[in-house]
Design a protein around this motif. Structure first.
Motif, PDB file in Angstrom:
ATOM      1  N   UNK A  21     -45.046 -18.501 -22.199  1.00  0.00           N
ATOM      2  CA  UNK A  21     -45.744 -17.811 -23.291  1.00  0.00           C
ATOM      3  C   UNK A  21     -44.997 -16.524 -23.663  1.00  0.00           C
ATOM      4  N   UNK A  22     -44.594 -15.742 -22.663  1.00  0.00           N
ATOM      5  CA  UNK A  22     -43.886 -14.494 -22.931  1.00  0.00           C
ATOM      6  C   UNK A  22     -42.531 -14.755 -23.582  1.00  0.00           C
ATOM      7  N   UNK A  23     -41.899 -15.874 -23.194  1.00  0.00           N
ATOM      8  CA  UNK A  23     -40.609 -16.211 -23.805  1.00  0.00           C
ATOM      9  C   UNK A  23     -40.781 -16.535 -25.279  1.00  0.00           C
ATOM     10  N   UNK A  24     -41.904 -17.171 -25.630  1.00  0.00           N
ATOM     11  CA  UNK A  24     -42.163 -17.512 -27.033  1.00  0.00           C
ATOM     12  C   UNK A  24     -42.708 -16.322 -27.826  1.00  0.00           C
ATOM     13  N   UNK A  25     -43.201 -15.293 -27.099  1.00  0.00           N
ATOM     14  CA  UNK A  25     -43.761 -14.103 -27.773  1.00  0.00           C
ATOM     15  C   UNK A  25     -43.131 -12.836 -27.177  1.00  0.00           C
ATOM     16  N   UNK A  26     -41.873 -12.597 -27.470  1.00  0.00           N
ATOM     17  CA  UNK A  26     -41.174 -11.437 -26.876  1.00  0.00           C
ATOM     18  C   UNK A  26     -41.756 -10.093 -27.315  1.00  0.00           C
ATOM     19  N   UNK A  27     -42.556 -10.100 -28.386  1.00  0.00           N
ATOM     20  CA  UNK A  27     -43.141  -8.840 -28.862  1.00  0.00           C
ATOM     21  C   UNK A  27     -44.468  -8.533 -28.168  1.00  0.00           C
ATOM     22  N   UNK A  28     -44.855  -9.325 -27.187  1.00  0.00           N
ATOM     23  CA  UNK A  28     -46.171  -9.186 -26.553  1.00  0.00           C
ATOM     24  C   UNK A  28     -46.400  -7.773 -26.008  1.00  0.00           C
ATOM     25  N   UNK A  29     -45.430  -7.230 -25.260  1.00  0.00           N
ATOM     26  CA  UNK A  29     -45.626  -5.911 -24.644  1.00  0.00           C
ATOM     27  C   UNK A  29     -45.520  -4.777 -25.648  1.00  0.00           C
ATOM     28  N   UNK A  30     -44.980  -5.071 -26.838  1.00  0.00           N
ATOM     29  CA  UNK A  30     -45.013  -4.039 -27.881  1.00  0.00           C
ATOM     30  C   UNK A  30     -46.437  -3.841 -28.386  1.00  0.00           C
ATOM     31  N   UNK A  31     -47.198  -4.921 -28.374  1.00  0.00           N
ATOM     32  CA  UNK A  31     -48.596  -4.840 -28.817  1.00  0.00           C
ATOM     33  C   UNK A  31     -49.547  -4.476 -27.681  1.00  0.00           C
ATOM     34  N   UNK A  32     -49.066  -4.546 -26.435  1.00  0.00           N
ATOM     35  CA  UNK A  32     -49.923  -4.262 -25.276  1.00  0.00           C
ATOM     36  C   UNK A  32     -49.183  -3.347 -24.302  1.00  0.00           C
ATOM     37  N   UNK A  33     -48.753  -2.189 -24.817  1.00  0.00           N
ATOM     38  CA  UNK A  33     -47.955  -1.268 -23.997  1.00  0.00           C
ATOM     39  C   UNK A  33     -48.727  -0.710 -22.808  1.00  0.00           C
ATOM     40  N   UNK A  34     -50.094  -0.714 -22.897  1.00  0.00           N
ATOM     41  CA  UNK A  34     -50.876  -0.153 -21.795  1.00  0.00           C
ATOM     42  C   UNK A  34     -50.688  -0.946 -20.504  1.00  0.00           C
ATOM     43  N   UNK A  39     -47.946  -2.680 -14.422  1.00  0.00           N
ATOM     44  CA  UNK A  39     -47.081  -3.792 -13.996  1.00  0.00           C
ATOM     45  C   UNK A  39     -45.899  -3.292 -13.186  1.00  0.00           C
ATOM     46  N   UNK A  40     -45.481  -4.101 -12.244  1.00  0.00           N
ATOM     47  CA  UNK A  40     -44.261  -3.805 -11.485  1.00  0.00           C
ATOM     48  C   UNK A  40     -43.177  -4.775 -11.946  1.00  0.00           C
ATOM     49  N   UNK A  41     -42.119  -4.251 -12.520  1.00  0.00           N
ATOM     50  CA  UNK A  41     -41.026  -5.084 -13.045  1.00  0.00           C
ATOM     51  C   UNK A  41     -39.744  -4.701 -12.316  1.00  0.00           C
ATOM     52  N   UNK A  42     -39.232  -5.564 -11.438  1.00  0.00           N
ATOM     53  CA  UNK A  42     -37.998  -5.251 -10.709  1.00  0.00           C
ATOM     54  C   UNK A  42     -36.806  -5.181 -11.651  1.00  0.00           C
ATOM     55  N   UNK A  43     -35.856  -4.344 -11.295  1.00  0.00           N
ATOM     56  CA  UNK A  43     -34.662  -4.171 -12.102  1.00  0.00           C
ATOM     57  C   UNK A  43     -33.546  -5.015 -11.530  1.00  0.00           C
ATOM     58  N   UNK A  44     -32.756  -5.720 -12.359  1.00  0.00           N
ATOM     59  CA  UNK A  44     -31.720  -6.635 -11.853  1.00  0.00           C
ATOM     60  C   UNK A  44     -30.496  -5.943 -11.284  1.00  0.00           C
ATOM     61  N   UNK A  45     -30.487  -4.617 -11.250  1.00  0.00           N
ATOM     62  CA  UNK A  45     -29.288  -3.912 -10.796  1.00  0.00           C
ATOM     63  C   UNK A  45     -29.257  -3.711  -9.291  1.00  0.00           C
ATOM     64  N   UNK A  46     -30.091  -4.442  -8.559  1.00  0.00           N
ATOM     65  CA  UNK A  46     -30.087  -4.341  -7.106  1.00  0.00           C
ATOM     66  C   UNK A  46     -30.748  -3.067  -6.656  1.00  0.00           C
TER      67      UNK A  46
END
Length: 261
Positions: A21-34, A39-46
């Motif tokens: 769903x998120x892949x099909x709606x990449x603007x989702x977090x722009x509309x739900x910034x709260x 959320x915890x989002x890991x960073x790919x930089x190790x």
């Protein structure tokens, strides 16, 4: 059309469905910034942390602190509101009392019921006027002489005229609560002084944290002022009444003496 309960529907939603769903709606977090705040989002930089990730972490910490502060303020506000209502009830009870004895009984009852106090102690420091308005044996048991050596245990409290909260000494407890000293884990000792009236009021609890140091000093000070004002007023009224009765009695006595045989 069938209706599924939200909890049943949630069981059918897999991580893959959410990801698609998120892949099909990449603007989702722009509309739900709260949602980004929680959320915890890991960073790919190790092990390296991006500036954005660090800022987001700081924002989350700040948000948690603000939520705690808000909750603490709400709790304090509710507690103060409850205390104010109890103080209002105490004022009404004292104003209804017509004698010092009634006022003391009302005070004791209110402290034990509305203020959830386990033990109440009141010691009236007598002067000539106060002594004359203590009619009953029970009332006289509350009275102590100003030169009573036990008052030295409370000299600093009386001199500062400020309540003291916390853990009293064993000597103080044995004087204030002679029958329950071992059960009192914390207490508030409140000096009462107004217009010549003086007393030592103490409220005790089996809970060692009930009267923590400096807990509720403002309300206890206000209570002392209120009680002192009302008790002093009742002493003055009783003294004036006794003086008036004595004068009237003397007048009638003089009239009787002047009646010829």
């Amino acid at each position: 059309m069938t209706y599924e309960r939200p909890e049943h529907l949630a069981e059918k939603i897999s991580p893959e469905l959410v990801a698609n769903y998120l892949a099909r709606h990449p603007e989702f977090f722009q509309d739900h910034t709260e949602l980004l705040k929680s959320l915890y989002i890991p960073h790919p930089s190790g092990e390296a942390v991006s500036l954005v990730a660090k800022q987001l972490e700081l924002l989350r910490d700040e948000n948690r602190k603000l939520q705690k502060q808000y909750k603490d303020l709400v709790d304090i506000g509710r507690n103060n509101d409850a205390v104010l209502r109890k103080m209002h009830s105490l004022v009404l009870a004292l104003m209804k009392a017509h004698t010092l004895e009634e006022a003391i009984q009302s005070l004791t009852d209110m402290l034990q019921s509305n203020f959830s106090t386990d033990f109440v102690s009141l010691n009236i420091i007598m002067d000539g006027e106060t002594d004359s308005v203590l009619p009953s044996r029970g009332m006289r048991d509350l009275a102590i002489s100003p030169d009573n050596h036990a008052l030295q245990l409370f000299a600093a409290i009386i001199e500062n005229n400020q309540p003291q909260c916390g853990h009293a000494s064993q000597e103080q407890l044995e004087f204030l609560f002679p029958n329950n000293a071992e059960q009192v884990a914390s207490c508030a000792i409140i000096p009462i002084q107004h217009n010549g009236f003086a007393a030592l009021m103490s409220i005790g609890s089996r809970d060692k944290n009930r009267f923590a140091n400096d807990a509720g000093i403002m309300f206890l000070t206000q209570m002392a002022e209120l009680v002192g004002l009302r008790f002093s007023s009742l002493v003055d009224e009783a003294t004036a009444t006794k003086t008036f009765d004595a004068v009237v009695e003397q007048l009638f006595s003089d009239d009787d003496d002047n009646i010829p045989d």
